[in-house]
Scaffold this motif. Structure first.
Motif, PDB file in Angstrom:
ATOM      1  N   VAL A 240      28.644  38.425  90.277  1.00  0.00           N
ATOM      2  CA  VAL A 240      29.022  39.955  90.304  1.00  0.00           C
ATOM      3  C   VAL A 240      28.107  40.961  90.445  1.00  0.00           C
ATOM      4  O   VAL A 240      28.209  41.725  91.125  1.00  0.00           O
ATOM      5  CB  VAL A 240      30.156  40.085  88.875  1.00  0.00           C
ATOM      6  CG1 VAL A 240      30.567  41.688  88.981  1.00  0.00           C
ATOM      7  CG2 VAL A 240      31.281  39.345  89.012  1.00  0.00           C
TER       8      VAL A 240
ATOM      9  N   GLY B  85      25.387  42.748  86.113  1.00  0.00           N
ATOM     10  CA  GLY B  85      26.630  41.905  85.907  1.00  0.00           C
ATOM     11  C   GLY B  85      26.900  41.599  84.600  1.00  0.00           C
ATOM     12  O   GLY B  85      28.030  41.288  84.232  1.00  0.00           O
TER      13      GLY B  85
ATOM     14  N   PHE C 182      39.525  40.018  89.585  1.00  0.00           N
ATOM     15  CA  PHE C 182      38.282  40.947  89.983  1.00  0.00           C
ATOM     16  C   PHE C 182      37.079  39.993  90.473  1.00  0.00           C
ATOM     17  O   PHE C 182      36.276  40.385  91.563  1.00  0.00           O
ATOM     18  CB  PHE C 182      37.849  41.629  88.421  1.00  0.00           C
ATOM     19  CG  PHE C 182      36.305  42.303  88.558  1.00  0.00           C
ATOM     20  CD1 PHE C 182      36.608  43.512  89.433  1.00  0.00           C
ATOM     21  CD2 PHE C 182      35.411  41.870  88.066  1.00  0.00           C
ATOM     22  CE1 PHE C 182      35.218  44.264  89.497  1.00  0.00           C
ATOM     23  CE2 PHE C 182      34.317  42.432  88.020  1.00  0.00           C
ATOM     24  CZ  PHE C 182      34.160  43.620  88.820  1.00  0.00           C
ATOM     25  N   PHE C 183      36.886  38.893  89.806  1.00  0.00           N
ATOM     26  CA  PHE C 183      35.807  38.015  90.313  1.00  0.00           C
ATOM     27  C   PHE C 183      36.301  37.440  91.754  1.00  0.00           C
ATOM     28  O   PHE C 183      34.861  37.473  92.561  1.00  0.00           O
ATOM     29  CB  PHE C 183      35.555  36.842  89.356  1.00  0.00           C
ATOM     30  CG  PHE C 183      34.681  35.702  89.825  1.00  0.00           C
ATOM     31  CD1 PHE C 183      33.247  35.956  90.103  1.00  0.00           C
ATOM     32  CD2 PHE C 183      35.020  34.437  89.883  1.00  0.00           C
ATOM     33  CE1 PHE C 183      32.370  35.142  90.352  1.00  0.00           C
ATOM     34  CE2 PHE C 183      34.114  33.532  90.493  1.00  0.00           C
ATOM     35  CZ  PHE C 183      32.680  33.832  90.727  1.00  0.00           C
TER      36      PHE C 183
ATOM     37  N   VAL D  93      35.463  40.121  94.246  1.00  0.00           N
ATOM     38  CA  VAL D  93      33.943  40.352  94.507  1.00  0.00           C
ATOM     39  C   VAL D  93      33.289  39.298  95.465  1.00  0.00           C
ATOM     40  O   VAL D  93      32.649  39.673  96.257  1.00  0.00           O
ATOM     41  CB  VAL D  93      33.179  40.648  93.021  1.00  0.00           C
ATOM     42  CG1 VAL D  93      31.782  40.518  93.378  1.00  0.00           C
ATOM     43  CG2 VAL D  93      33.689  41.778  92.506  1.00  0.00           C
TER      44      VAL D  93
ATOM     45  N   PHE E  98      32.585  41.256  98.608  1.00  0.00           N
ATOM     46  CA  PHE E  98      31.196  41.575  98.223  1.00  0.00           C
ATOM     47  C   PHE E  98      30.386  40.565  97.971  1.00  0.00           C
ATOM     48  O   PHE E  98      29.800  40.106  96.754  1.00  0.00           O
ATOM     49  CB  PHE E  98      31.188  42.609  97.112  1.00  0.00           C
ATOM     50  CG  PHE E  98      32.383  43.721  97.198  1.00  0.00           C
ATOM     51  CD1 PHE E  98      32.082  44.681  98.123  1.00  0.00           C
ATOM     52  CD2 PHE E  98      33.469  43.560  96.686  1.00  0.00           C
ATOM     53  CE1 PHE E  98      32.967  45.952  98.126  1.00  0.00           C
ATOM     54  CE2 PHE E  98      34.545  44.777  96.730  1.00  0.00           C
ATOM     55  CZ  PHE E  98      34.102  45.694  97.350  1.00  0.00           C
TER      56      PHE E  98
ATOM     57  N   GLY F 295      27.301  40.688  95.838  1.00  0.00           N
ATOM     58  CA  GLY F 295      27.580  41.403  94.579  1.00  0.00           C
ATOM     59  C   GLY F 295      27.562  43.006  94.500  1.00  0.00           C
ATOM     60  O   GLY F 295      27.593  43.436  95.694  1.00  0.00           O
ATOM     61  N   ILE F 296      27.774  43.483  93.690  1.00  0.00           N
ATOM     62  CA  ILE F 296      27.596  44.806  93.434  1.00  0.00           C
ATOM     63  C   ILE F 296      26.208  45.563  93.964  1.00  0.00           C
ATOM     64  O   ILE F 296      26.359  46.380  94.864  1.00  0.00           O
ATOM     65  CB  ILE F 296      27.843  45.503  91.633  1.00  0.00           C
ATOM     66  CG1 ILE F 296      29.272  45.061  91.289  1.00  0.00           C
ATOM     67  CG2 ILE F 296      27.560  46.927  91.950  1.00  0.00           C
ATOM     68  CD1 ILE F 296      29.518  45.143  89.879  1.00  0.00           C
TER      69      ILE F 296
END
Length: 356
Positions: free
Chosen positions: A284, A296, A322-323, A326, A330, A333-334
């Motif tokens: 994440v 994360g 949510f995971f 992502v 994404f 990750g963030i």
């Protein structure tokens, strides 16, 4: 702008450390609950584990699903010492129920603090070295190593649960004080919180230093092309074993600090699901980015606490969704998403400037 590009991640880490350092102060003036100090202290220990995992997964390409073993070994080592301090070196209630009349031999070293601290780091390190040597020497990698690490986690979890007279089984070791005194003394908790934060800074700095050396470049080379690195003359198994052992030591140290902030340790921290949660922290936040691992671990742990409090019956589904989002949208990750957005914005501004 060039300074920001080169040092952005370290600047962000510094900001995070400063914000974390303010938590006890915010609790003192009533902006946060006093329990927030303990809770964020635990998150800090999770961030230490996440950095170690990012070193082996994000930078070396080794996906371990068994780091809960090392976290718990460090935690149990510290808890054993703290319990011996509480009982004055006498046998515990669960040992008496198991039929013991004297302290088991492997508990005796934990009567001494320096020996305990050494064992807390050495035992997980030796176990990781043993696992790493035989698996990496035989070129076990990819999903096969992940399966082995997962199987070892289950075996260790079963062993600790089965050794009721020695480890108190599923109940674990509870009701202990901290290494510096009473668990219910707010001053002790604040000292331990800052000690955990100092450990995080040390681990981050050491990891950043290693990745900036030739050693770090070889780790990335192993991740991107292990066979090519091997045929270039490097002993890949030695590099992988070393970084795997280092990550295990990080996890053990985090586990030892965690026990002081949690007042207990049990086999629930050795489950496969907990080891998978560690991987989620890194994924994440952003695999292959130390600051991503830190973000994360803190963010996911904080979300789990908040969502589980608000939705106790379905919080795991929410975290799972949510995971999944992502991972699907994404992939980096963030941190990767923010970095890409920043680069696009910079490129857009440079185009506008050249057009003008």
């Amino acid at each position: 702008m060039s300074f920001l590009k080169k040092n952005t991640k370290n600047i962000v880490f510094t900001i995070i450390v400063i914000l974390l350092a303010l938590i006890p102060l915010f609790a003192d003036i009533g902006l946060l609950k006093s329990s927030s100090i303990v809770r964020y202290g635990r998150y800090i220990t999770f961030a230490i584990v996440a950095i170690g995992l990012d070193l082996i997964w994000g930078y070396t390409g080794i996906l371990s699903l068994g780091h809960g073993i090392y976290f718990c070994l460090g935690g149990y080592g510290m808890a054993m010492y703290l319990l011996m301090q509480k009982t004055g070196g006498k046998i515990t209630d669960f040992m008496q129920r198991g039929g013991f009349t004297e302290l088991p031999w492997f508990w005796k070293p934990f009567l001494n603090l320096p020996v305990s601290l050494i064992l807390i780091l050495v035992v997980p390190g030796l176990l990781a070295a043993l696992i790493g040597y035989f698996t990496f020497k035989n070129r076990v990698r990819g999903v096969y190593f992940s399966i082995i690490s997962q199987a070892l986690t289950w075996a260790m979890y079963t062993l600790f649960n089965g050794l009721q007279p020695y480890t108190n089984g599923t109940n674990g070791i509870t009701g202990i004080d901290t290494i510096i005194g009473s668990y219910y003394d707010s001053t002790n908790i604040k000292i331990l919180f800052y000690a955990a934060l100092a450990a995080l800074v040390l681990v981050y700095a050491l990891s950043t230093f290693l990745l900036g050396t030739k050693f770090g470049k070889i780790l990335i080379a192993i991740r991107d092309g292990e066979n090519r690195t091997h045929f270039s003359g490097y002993c890949v198994s030695s590099f992988k074993t070393f970084i795997y052992v280092l990550s295990a030591i990080f996890a053990a140290a985090a586990g030892a600090i965690y026990v002081n902030l949690n007042n207990s340790i049990s086999t629930s921290e050795m489950t496969i699901s907990f080891s998978v949660s560690m991987i989620i922290w890194v994924a994440v936040g952003g695999r292959g980015s130390l600051i991503g691992a830190v973000i994360g671990a803190i963010l996911v742990s904080g979300c789990e606490f908040g969502i589980s409090s608000a939705f106790p019956d379905m919080w795991q589904y929410i975290i799972g969704i949510f995971f999944t989002v992502v991972i699907l949208f994404f992939r980096r990750g963030i941190v990767g998403f923010v970095s890409d957005a920043f680069q696009r914005l910079t490129a857009l501004k440079s185009k506008e400037g050249s057009a003008a």
